[in-house]
Design a protein around this motif. Sequence first.
Motif, PDB file in Angstrom:
ATOM      1  N   UNK A 843      11.094  31.276 -23.070  1.00 53.46           N
ATOM      2  CA  UNK A 843      10.776  30.033 -22.364  1.00 53.46           C
ATOM      3  C   UNK A 843      10.626  30.334 -20.886  1.00 53.46           C
ATOM      4  N   UNK A 844       9.584  29.783 -20.264  1.00 55.89           N
ATOM      5  CA  UNK A 844       9.399  29.855 -18.817  1.00 55.89           C
ATOM      6  C   UNK A 844       9.431  28.415 -18.320  1.00 55.89           C
ATOM      7  N   UNK A 845      10.450  28.076 -17.556  1.00 54.40           N
ATOM      8  CA  UNK A 845      10.682  26.698 -17.141  1.00 54.40           C
ATOM      9  C   UNK A 845      10.296  26.556 -15.667  1.00 54.40           C
ATOM     10  N   UNK A 846       9.303  25.745 -15.405  1.00 57.37           N
ATOM     11  CA  UNK A 846       8.808  25.579 -14.037  1.00 57.37           C
ATOM     12  C   UNK A 846       8.773  24.105 -13.685  1.00 57.37           C
ATOM     13  N   UNK A 847       9.192  23.802 -12.457  1.00 54.92           N
ATOM     14  CA  UNK A 847       9.160  22.420 -11.988  1.00 54.92           C
ATOM     15  C   UNK A 847       8.271  22.321 -10.763  1.00 54.92           C
ATOM     16  N   UNK A 848       7.344  21.380 -10.797  1.00 53.43           N
ATOM     17  CA  UNK A 848       6.484  21.094  -9.654  1.00 53.43           C
ATOM     18  C   UNK A 848       6.796  19.677  -9.187  1.00 53.43           C
ATOM     19  N   UNK A 849       7.844  19.542  -8.358  1.00 58.63           N
ATOM     20  CA  UNK A 849       8.235  18.211  -7.906  1.00 58.63           C
ATOM     21  C   UNK A 849       8.804  17.403  -9.054  1.00 58.63           C
ATOM     22  N   UNK A 850       8.127  16.287  -9.364  1.00 59.42           N
ATOM     23  CA  UNK A 850       8.587  15.414 -10.445  1.00 59.42           C
ATOM     24  C   UNK A 850       8.079  15.870 -11.812  1.00 59.42           C
ATOM     25  N   UNK A 851       7.247  16.911 -11.837  1.00 59.26           N
ATOM     26  CA  UNK A 851       6.597  17.333 -13.077  1.00 59.26           C
ATOM     27  C   UNK A 851       7.165  18.657 -13.571  1.00 59.26           C
TER      28      UNK A 851
END
Length: 883
Positions: A843-851
């Motif tokens: 799993x690669x978990x990435x957050x772009x602000x609210x997304x």
Amino acid sequence: MANHIITTNLAALTLVPEHFMNKLAVCANSLSLRDISQLRGAFNIWLRDAFYQNDINDLLIARASFVDALLSKLWSQHHLDEDQVSLVAVGGYGRGELHPHSDVDILILTQEQVSSALEEKISSFITQLWDVKLDVGHSVRSISECIKQSEKDVTVATTLMERRQIAGSKSLVQQLTATLNKNDFWTSEKFFIAKCKEQGGRHQQYRGAAYTLEPNLKANPGGLRDIQTIAWVAKRHFNADSLEELVEHNYLYPNEFFELLEAQDYLWRMRFALHFVAGRSENRLLFDYQADVAKMMGFGDEGKAPVERMMKRFFRILSRVTELNIMLLQHFKDAIIKKTNTNDITNLNTDFELVGTLINVRNDRVFMGSFKIIEMFLIIAQEPRIKGIHSHTIRLMRYARRRLISGLLDYEDCRKTFMSIIRHPRGLGLPLTLMHRHSIIGAYLPIWRDIAGQMQFDLFHAYSVDEHTIRVIKNLHQFSQPEHNHKFPLCSQIVQKIRKPEVLYLGGFFHDIGKGRGGDHAKLGAVDALDFCLSHKMSKHDSNMVAWLVEHHLLMSVTAQRRDINDENVIRTFGEIVRDEAHLNYLYCLTVADMRGTNESLWNNWKANLLEELYFNTLSAFRNGLEKPVETRSKIRENQQQALALLLDDRINEQQVKALWSEFRVDYFLRYSPAQIARQCKNIIKHDREKPLVLISPIPYRGGTEVFIFTKEKNNTFASTVSYFMTKKLSTHDAKIITTKTGYTVNTFVVLDSRNKPLRESSYTKTMSHELVERLAQQDVTVLPEPKVARVLKQFNVAPRVNFINIHAKNRTMIEIVALDRPGLLSNIAEVFQEDKINIHSAKITTFGEKADDVFTISNANDDALSEEEKTALVLHLTEEIE
């Protein structure tokens, strides 16, 4: 700072309907709390309705006059008009700028000695103000106490400068006024220095940047406080009661006066609407309120667009106010307080001179030749003694900028000079800052105006597009300066060896220029970049490099954050697009600068390490030859041999090692380094398998903390683990999940704390290990309840999107899930996988602000790639669960 000075007899001059004032007038001595509550409620309803048709200045005066009448009535009811005491409005209320929920700041001015009877009356009066829920800020002082406090604190002095009597003794106010007007009380120069220091501290508090996600309408640079500072300084010197009076003193020119008035009007309307939307005194334009404020101001209510339109105008106004604030305060300092010393003037050439540390024109016709504007910034780059632009020159430059019919880049001399600035070692320092601050970039390149002030309604992009772009260019320029080598050594090493750094700088300049036009902004920007470079006489090779950088500026960040960068196929695919080492060098530096310049709070060592590892993996592939894929069996043998050597050095029995390795599938030896294999296997061999094994590495891994788990395979192991991390306010960024042939699972997670840092405290990690062991040892591993959704996330609605990504592996499927980054999302996704009998391998978990943008490598119950039917069913299940 009022444009109309209000007095105690305001009712006849304002919009306030007569029945409000009549109600106050006829209630002789029987104005009850209920009367006041009903009257204030009705008045607020009228005030909100009046917002849509009336001038904002009139509405502010209307509320001030209504409060005046209310306070006067209560003052009388408490028989305070019978004593030598005065009720004085101060601060914003004193100026007559009273927003719907602004504090009502009052001074009760007394004689030196106050009788106990009068003290009781004043106390009763103030208590009633609180009882009627009027937000009052009050002080009770004698004249000498006012002066004493004012002499110590410029804020108190400023508040008293904006006094206005409401009721009571006139003679007391007159005595205070006479004392405050004395020449030795806060002289112009002393007051100016204090207010500039106060403003500088406020700007520093907001990091010198107005372009933030949730700006403060008053305190942000370019906000209402900056307009007020202009007025305060001038008021102290000229004793002016309005901005308009400053025109008479030649401190403000008529066009500047109207520009400030327009800016003030817009900011006032935003603040007025914000108070109604928030239902309280609020100056921060929080996400919670932005959509409703935009609607109230008439921008519409169709999704994000109205907010973005409102904020675009807002940020442009901040820019204009900032420019006027800088110009007018400097003008005040140079022309009024500190007369220029002729010995402090140095001629730079026939057109420009150095006045102290400021560049100034030598005649007022210099900018009749438009190219002289750009030439001035090249001189700033060439002359290190220059620290800014003289106020007189700013004024002339503003006029010249507005006279332009087309962009300055139409002129060949301007194009040559602009490229000289880009290539100059100091060109992207102060010159670029000043060109951006004074809107010269937009005057040079018209398409820049499209991104000026353009905000994206999300939590990822912390700045407007133009502000972000300037920050990216500044980051790139910093890489070229040896004094910053310690911050980003690899970027500094690359940029300082690049023969043509202007190629990199222009890549940063154009990387987001296509935003806001619809379509793929990277491709649109690449076309603009190519046209710009060719028209500026750059070679075809360099022009194509800039265009390529713009078109692919997201490639490296996407690959590093969403793909397995240790997978040879991923590196080969990435390398085929990048093509060679030169492109890789440029792209790596641009990516680091871009990610840092998007949102500083989201940049961390984890991302930095991912990018650096992708860079070196790709560089190695280039040097070995992309066409030579690594032979899998050779890689496995190499990793096993190196790991075994490490284990034997630790005196681990070779037979035990081989027995353990016989339980593992071959992908285990591909997905971990020899050091990781040795560490994990050493601990597994020594461990009692009846209990879960949890290892939390004390050494950061790629800028995060590695959590290793070896336990019997159960339902919800993955979901339970990530939900536990969630309760500890840890964010999961990476996961590897491998099942053994004997029914055990080998899970590795990389986590960061709430500050985006690896875990440091050994006692804390020991507690975590113990809790995880207990949790995983339970017969039925449960998922913990989800915490509440954060305030800011409630304003966003990210529609779930599920995509499948083509990969080379025949028995694996890669799935990308985009959704609102709410608490519990990851564990919800894991539960769906569990219910559908889907195996998670990574799993690669990435957050772009609210997304959230999470990528999983999965297989079905038969350890094979998903069929089309299984994919369809999984998408439906995931979408339902996430929504």
